[in-house]
Design a protein around this motif. Structure first.
Motif, PDB file in Angstrom:
ATOM      1  N   ILE A  62     -21.284  10.988 -41.932  1.00 24.04           N
ATOM      2  CA  ILE A  62     -21.528  11.468 -43.289  1.00 24.04           C
ATOM      3  C   ILE A  62     -20.528  12.548 -43.694  1.00 24.04           C
ATOM      4  CG2 ILE A  62     -23.205  12.693 -44.744  1.00 24.04           C
ATOM      5  CD1 ILE A  62     -25.389  11.211 -43.119  1.00 24.04           C
ATOM      6  N   THR A  63     -20.204  13.457 -42.786  1.00 30.50           N
ATOM      7  CA  THR A  63     -19.402  14.624 -43.163  1.00 30.50           C
ATOM      8  C   THR A  63     -17.929  14.531 -42.806  1.00 30.50           C
ATOM      9  OG1 THR A  63     -19.928  15.736 -41.080  1.00 30.50           O
ATOM     10  CG2 THR A  63     -21.397  16.156 -42.944  1.00 30.50           C
ATOM     11  N   SER A  64     -17.514  13.523 -42.070  1.00 28.71           N
ATOM     12  CA  SER A  64     -16.115  13.493 -41.620  1.00 28.71           C
ATOM     13  C   SER A  64     -15.186  12.944 -42.698  1.00 28.71           C
ATOM     14  CB  SER A  64     -15.993  12.657 -40.348  1.00 28.71           C
ATOM     15  OG  SER A  64     -16.262  11.308 -40.622  1.00 28.71           O
ATOM     16  N   ASP A  65     -13.909  13.088 -42.439  1.00 26.30           N
ATOM     17  CA  ASP A  65     -12.898  12.567 -43.341  1.00 26.30           C
ATOM     18  C   ASP A  65     -12.697  11.067 -43.075  1.00 26.30           C
ATOM     19  OD1 ASP A  65     -11.740  12.750 -40.857  1.00 26.30           O
ATOM     20  OD2 ASP A  65      -9.840  13.557 -41.573  1.00 26.30           O
ATOM     21  N   LEU A  66     -11.736  10.475 -43.754  1.00 25.38           N
ATOM     22  CA  LEU A  66     -11.484   9.036 -43.614  1.00 25.38           C
ATOM     23  C   LEU A  66     -11.122   8.669 -42.180  1.00 25.38           C
ATOM     24  CD1 LEU A  66     -11.166   6.265 -44.950  1.00 25.38           C
ATOM     25  CD2 LEU A  66      -8.764   6.845 -45.352  1.00 25.38           C
ATOM     26  N   GLY A  67     -10.330   9.502 -41.517  1.00 30.79           N
ATOM     27  CA  GLY A  67      -9.952   9.233 -40.126  1.00 30.79           C
ATOM     28  C   GLY A  67     -11.155   9.198 -39.208  1.00 30.79           C
ATOM     29  N   GLY A  68     -12.073  10.124 -39.388  1.00 32.05           N
ATOM     30  CA  GLY A  68     -13.283  10.157 -38.568  1.00 32.05           C
ATOM     31  C   GLY A  68     -14.182   8.967 -38.812  1.00 32.05           C
ATOM     32  N   LYS A  69     -14.327   8.595 -40.087  1.00 35.63           N
ATOM     33  CA  LYS A  69     -15.177   7.442 -40.416  1.00 35.63           C
ATOM     34  C   LYS A  69     -14.599   6.147 -39.854  1.00 35.63           C
ATOM     35  CE  LYS A  69     -17.194   9.601 -44.395  1.00 35.63           C
ATOM     36  NZ  LYS A  69     -17.325   9.770 -45.784  1.00 35.63           N
ATOM     37  N   LEU A  70     -13.298   5.962 -40.014  1.00 37.22           N
ATOM     38  CA  LEU A  70     -12.676   4.754 -39.466  1.00 37.22           C
ATOM     39  C   LEU A  70     -12.733   4.747 -37.938  1.00 37.22           C
ATOM     40  CD1 LEU A  70      -9.588   4.252 -41.795  1.00 37.22           C
ATOM     41  CD2 LEU A  70     -11.664   2.879 -41.688  1.00 37.22           C
ATOM     42  N   ALA A  71     -12.592   5.903 -37.327  1.00 36.55           N
ATOM     43  CA  ALA A  71     -12.678   5.987 -35.872  1.00 36.55           C
ATOM     44  C   ALA A  71     -14.068   5.576 -35.390  1.00 36.55           C
ATOM     45  CB  ALA A  71     -12.354   7.398 -35.401  1.00 36.55           C
ATOM     46  N   LEU A  72     -15.109   6.043 -36.070  1.00 36.24           N
ATOM     47  CA  LEU A  72     -16.473   5.669 -35.695  1.00 36.24           C
ATOM     48  C   LEU A  72     -16.721   4.178 -35.879  1.00 36.24           C
ATOM     49  CD1 LEU A  72     -18.461   8.699 -37.109  1.00 36.24           C
ATOM     50  CD2 LEU A  72     -18.168   8.091 -34.722  1.00 36.24           C
ATOM     51  N   ILE A  73     -16.207   3.624 -36.957  1.00 40.37           N
ATOM     52  CA  ILE A  73     -16.390   2.190 -37.215  1.00 40.37           C
ATOM     53  C   ILE A  73     -15.651   1.356 -36.164  1.00 40.37           C
ATOM     54  CG2 ILE A  73     -15.847   0.338 -38.854  1.00 40.37           C
ATOM     55  CD1 ILE A  73     -16.409   2.432 -41.086  1.00 40.37           C
ATOM     56  N   VAL A  74     -14.402   1.734 -35.878  1.00 43.38           N
ATOM     57  CA  VAL A  74     -13.626   1.008 -34.861  1.00 43.38           C
ATOM     58  C   VAL A  74     -14.303   1.108 -33.499  1.00 43.38           C
ATOM     59  CG1 VAL A  74     -11.453   1.069 -33.559  1.00 43.38           C
ATOM     60  CG2 VAL A  74     -11.414   1.144 -36.044  1.00 43.38           C
ATOM     61  N   THR A  75     -14.813   2.282 -33.162  1.00 42.96           N
ATOM     62  CA  THR A  75     -15.492   2.465 -31.880  1.00 42.96           C
ATOM     63  C   THR A  75     -16.753   1.617 -31.806  1.00 42.96           C
ATOM     64  OG1 THR A  75     -14.629   4.708 -31.734  1.00 42.96           O
ATOM     65  CG2 THR A  75     -16.484   4.165 -30.321  1.00 42.96           C
ATOM     66  N   ALA A  76     -17.532   1.608 -32.875  1.00 40.93           N
ATOM     67  CA  ALA A  76     -18.778   0.827 -32.880  1.00 40.93           C
ATOM     68  C   ALA A  76     -18.494  -0.664 -32.724  1.00 40.93           C
ATOM     69  CB  ALA A  76     -19.554   1.093 -34.167  1.00 40.93           C
ATOM     70  N   PHE A  77     -17.597  -1.188 -33.555  1.00 35.06           N
ATOM     71  CA  PHE A  77     -17.289  -2.620 -33.464  1.00 35.06           C
ATOM     72  C   PHE A  77     -16.562  -2.956 -32.167  1.00 35.06           C
ATOM     73  CE2 PHE A  77     -17.971  -2.605 -38.125  1.00 35.06           C
ATOM     74  CZ  PHE A  77     -18.921  -3.612 -38.156  1.00 35.06           C
ATOM     75  N   GLY A  78     -15.722  -2.043 -31.700  1.00 39.20           N
ATOM     76  CA  GLY A  78     -15.040  -2.269 -30.432  1.00 39.20           C
ATOM     77  C   GLY A  78     -16.010  -2.357 -29.271  1.00 39.20           C
ATOM     78  N   THR A  79     -17.030  -1.515 -29.287  1.00 36.10           N
ATOM     79  CA  THR A  79     -18.048  -1.564 -28.236  1.00 36.10           C
ATOM     80  C   THR A  79     -18.821  -2.875 -28.305  1.00 36.10           C
ATOM     81  OG1 THR A  79     -18.251   0.834 -28.290  1.00 36.10           O
ATOM     82  CG2 THR A  79     -20.042  -0.383 -27.249  1.00 36.10           C
ATOM     83  N   LEU A  80     -19.166  -3.301 -29.513  1.00 33.32           N
ATOM     84  CA  LEU A  80     -19.918  -4.554 -29.659  1.00 33.32           C
ATOM     85  C   LEU A  80     -19.086  -5.767 -29.243  1.00 33.32           C
ATOM     86  CD1 LEU A  80     -21.703  -3.899 -33.063  1.00 33.32           C
ATOM     87  CD2 LEU A  80     -22.746  -3.946 -30.794  1.00 33.32           C
TER      88      LEU A  80
END
Length: 102
Positions: A62-80
């Motif tokens: 919620i509070t991070s910048d674009l880099g943080g949000k994309l990093a979380l999304i890449v990490t989530a999908f990468g784990t899956l």
């Protein structure tokens, strides 16, 4: 209560936090020594680890910048997709570095 952050106050804070950390860790082990570990308790422990992870990640999303949000999304999908959390985390870190230009 205010603790002065001079040299003595800093050491006092470190000692207090050390005691709190040790008591909570040993306390959890002590309490769990009285709980029989059956299938239901194992499921609860597994669910709690995921819940704690989500509780840490959700505010970052919620509070991070674009880099943080994309990093979380890449990490989530990468784990899956990869089923290897370490590689997914590395990919997320790389994504954040690329987007932030570091």
């Amino acid at each position: 209560m205010m603790i002065d952050t001079t040299e003595t106050g800093t050491w006092l804070l470190i000692i207090i936090m050390t005691i709190v950390t040790i008591v909570t860790r040993w306390g959890g082990i002590f309490i769990m020594s009285y709980v029989p570990i059956n299938y239901r308790v194992q499921q609860f422990i597994a669910a709690m680890s995921g819940a704690v992870l989500i509780a840490i990640i959700a505010p970052m999303l919620i509070t991070s910048d674009l880099g943080g949000k994309l990093a979380l999304i890449v990490t989530a999908f990468g784990t899956l997709i990869l089923k290897k959390p370490l590689f997914a985390i590395l990919a997320g870190m790389f994504m954040a570095a690329v987007v932030r230009g570091i």
